[in-house]
Design a protein around this motif. Structure first.
Motif, PDB file in Angstrom:
ATOM      1  N   SER A 120       0.828  -1.203   0.000  1.00 44.81           N
ATOM      2  CA  SER A 120       0.000   0.000   0.000  1.00 44.81           C
ATOM      3  C   SER A 120       0.862   1.251   0.000  1.00 44.81           C
ATOM      4  N   LEU A 121       1.873   1.277   0.873  1.00 44.31           N
ATOM      5  CA  LEU A 121       2.803   2.411   0.917  1.00 44.31           C
ATOM      6  C   LEU A 121       3.459   2.605  -0.449  1.00 44.31           C
ATOM      7  N   TYR A 122       3.878   1.500  -1.061  1.00 44.04           N
ATOM      8  CA  TYR A 122       4.496   1.540  -2.382  1.00 44.04           C
ATOM      9  C   TYR A 122       3.547   2.172  -3.414  1.00 44.04           C
ATOM     10  N   LEU A 123       2.299   1.704  -3.442  1.00 46.07           N
ATOM     11  CA  LEU A 123       1.333   2.215  -4.420  1.00 46.07           C
ATOM     12  C   LEU A 123       1.131   3.721  -4.280  1.00 46.07           C
ATOM     13  N   ALA A 124       1.108   4.211  -3.040  1.00 46.16           N
ATOM     14  CA  ALA A 124       0.803   5.622  -2.783  1.00 46.16           C
ATOM     15  C   ALA A 124       2.013   6.532  -2.936  1.00 46.16           C
ATOM     16  N   THR A 125       3.217   5.939  -3.063  1.00 45.26           N
ATOM     17  CA  THR A 125       4.437   6.762  -3.139  1.00 45.26           C
ATOM     18  C   THR A 125       5.294   6.353  -4.345  1.00 45.26           C
ATOM     19  N   LEU A 126       6.205   5.423  -4.145  1.00 47.36           N
ATOM     20  CA  LEU A 126       7.147   5.045  -5.203  1.00 47.36           C
ATOM     21  C   LEU A 126       6.443   4.442  -6.425  1.00 47.36           C
ATOM     22  N   VAL A 182      -2.686   0.406  10.490  1.00 51.67           N
ATOM     23  CA  VAL A 182      -3.689   1.158  11.266  1.00 51.67           C
ATOM     24  C   VAL A 182      -3.807   2.589  10.727  1.00 51.67           C
ATOM     25  N   LEU A 183      -2.681   3.214  10.387  1.00 48.96           N
ATOM     26  CA  LEU A 183      -2.727   4.567   9.806  1.00 48.96           C
ATOM     27  C   LEU A 183      -3.547   4.578   8.519  1.00 48.96           C
ATOM     28  N   MET A 184      -3.427   3.504   7.738  1.00 52.54           N
ATOM     29  CA  MET A 184      -4.135   3.435   6.456  1.00 52.54           C
ATOM     30  C   MET A 184      -5.598   3.022   6.618  1.00 52.54           C
TER      31      MET A 184
END
Length: 434
Positions: free
Chosen positions: A355-361, A411-413
């Motif tokens: 998820s972090l990857y999709l939203a950034t890099l 949890v943040l997401m």
């Protein structure tokens, strides 16, 4: 000019690779007590505070955040500026929704004062939600794009946008012609493309609203200017796909329409792709094209579930899109909450690091900007966020139960939204403070 050097201390996390390609553990860097050093709008160092602090001059300003996480700025690869005023419009699926709500709303952008007002609201919403780069649809009116870029330029934001091209199957008050669309695009490209941190995207709304003549001219523009983007929609809704087949019977399906007019390439971003087949995914990947995954909008308009595992199998670049106004939130955290559920409904898992990857890099790679944004690597633009672990009472309580960064991130997401974003920085300058 004196060097403006600042440092920010907090927990720091960024994506460095796609978990689907390297595995979860090798996909990110995390510093529990980290330091981010900024020089003149660029990142000059990132690492453990204990390692970096002794290397800094004694007089450097260090901002220390407690109970917070620094991440790269978020990247929205599909959103509509003129639909800000109709977010959360009731009761329709895609084609009826366009006619009932979208087209009347977009007609207001003939008025530059209206365009200016909405551009201001729109950019403030992006920054409040931690989005530092977005790929933006204007309306058919050049002033919609001028208003957006004028507002983005003042804040030195990395933004991409374009005027919608639409010469059929839409109300008369909202259509251009192949020639007027071409000339208006040329003028906008000359004015904005490559100015500061701004980029231009040729923007045919979707195949049904452009004649073959207009699609051919869109392809011609891409050939005339280096590094232009193109953005459009594909395979969002089953009715839409049947409509494309009826309008272009000589072509071999929806993607083939765009392929025929030379609209696939390294800076081509196709929104949705809910109903793509294996062959279409393979062709998109082969041409270096990308897809914007818009889970909130796909659920809200009843369009379907995007098959992320199929895209991964073909190594197709995928970014994340809010698709406001089909999507109901400017927050990419909320969008990831929906993305997780879309995967669950297909029996697939979406890890917090993917998820972090999709939203950034991942978004940066979809836009071919990974050397500039999407990570916290030294040399990249200092676009970053400070996320507040105590943003809401529930978030604060829940994060106290988290045992590791994976759980904290998830949890943040899941519980996070615009309130979670304490500060947003673009090119090293604070552009939002909660």
């Amino acid at each position: 000019m004196p060097l403006t050097r600042k440092a920010y201390r907090a927990a720091i996390l960024h994506s460095i690779a796609d978990p689907a390609e390297v595995g979860i553990e090798a996909s990110y860097e995390y510093f529990e007590d980290g330091l981010l050093v900024i020089d003149n709008g660029r990142i000059s160092a990132v690492g453990h505070a204990g390692d970096l602090l002794p290397t800094l001059p004694a007089d450097i300003e260090v901002t220390h955040y407690q109970d917070a996480l620094i991440t790269p700025g978020l990247i929205d690869t599909h959103i509509h500026l003129p639909q800000t005023g109709m977010v959360g419009a009731y009761g329709e699926q895609l084609l009826d929704w366009l006619n009932t709500y979208t087209f009347p709303c977009e007609s207001q952008f003939a008025d530059k004062a209206h365009a200016d007002e909405v551009a201001d609201i729109f950019i403030k919403e992006l920054l409040r939600n931690g989005t530092t780069t977005a790929l933006v649809f204007g309306s058919v009116h050049p002033q919609s794009v001028n208003a957006f870029f004028e507002a983005a330029e003042k804040l030195d934001l990395r933004m991409i946008a374009g005027k919608v091209m639409m010469d059929r199957n839409a109300p008369d008050y909202l259509t251009d012609t192949p020639e007027s669309g071409y000339q208006e695009n040329k003028a906008l490209i000359e004015r904005w493309h490559g100015k500061g941190r701004l980029h231009y995207a040729v923007t045919p709304r979707f195949a049904p609203t452009s004649t073959p003549e207009q699609l051919a001219l869109a392809g011609q523009l891409l050939g005339e200017y280096p590094d232009l983007y193109i953005q459009t929609h594909i395979s969002e809704n089953k009715q839409e796909i049947e409509w494309v087949k009826a309008l272009f019977p000589e072509r071999n399906g929806y993607l083939d329409v765009y392929d025929h007019y030379k609209l696939l390439g390294e800076r081509s971003v196709f929104a949705h792709g809910v109903h793509l087949c294996d062959d279409e995914c393979a062709r998109l990947a082969e041409t270096g094209s990308a897809v914007a995954f818009c889970p909130t909008s796909n659920l809200f308009l009843g369009s379907g579930l995007f098959n992320l595992p199929m895209a991964e199998k073909h190594k197709l670049n995928v970014g994340l899109g809010t698709d406001v106004g089909g999507g109901t939130s400017f927050s990419l955290l909320q969008t990831l909450n929906e993305a997780y559920k879309v995967m669950q409904l297909q029996g697939a898992r979406l890890s917090p690091f993917k998820s972090l990857y999709l939203a950034t890099l991942g978004g940066a790679r979809a836009l071919r900007l990974e050397d500039r944004i999407g990570t916290l690597h030294p040399g990249t633009d200092a676009d970053f966020l400070v996320l507040d672990y105590n943003a809401t009472p529930l978030l604060s309580y829940r994060l106290k139960q988290a045992n590791n960064i994976a759980e904290t991130l998830f949890v943040l997401m899941t519980l996070g939204d615009d309130r979670t974003v304490l500060q947003t920085y673009a090119a090293g300058q604070r552009v939002h403070q909660r």
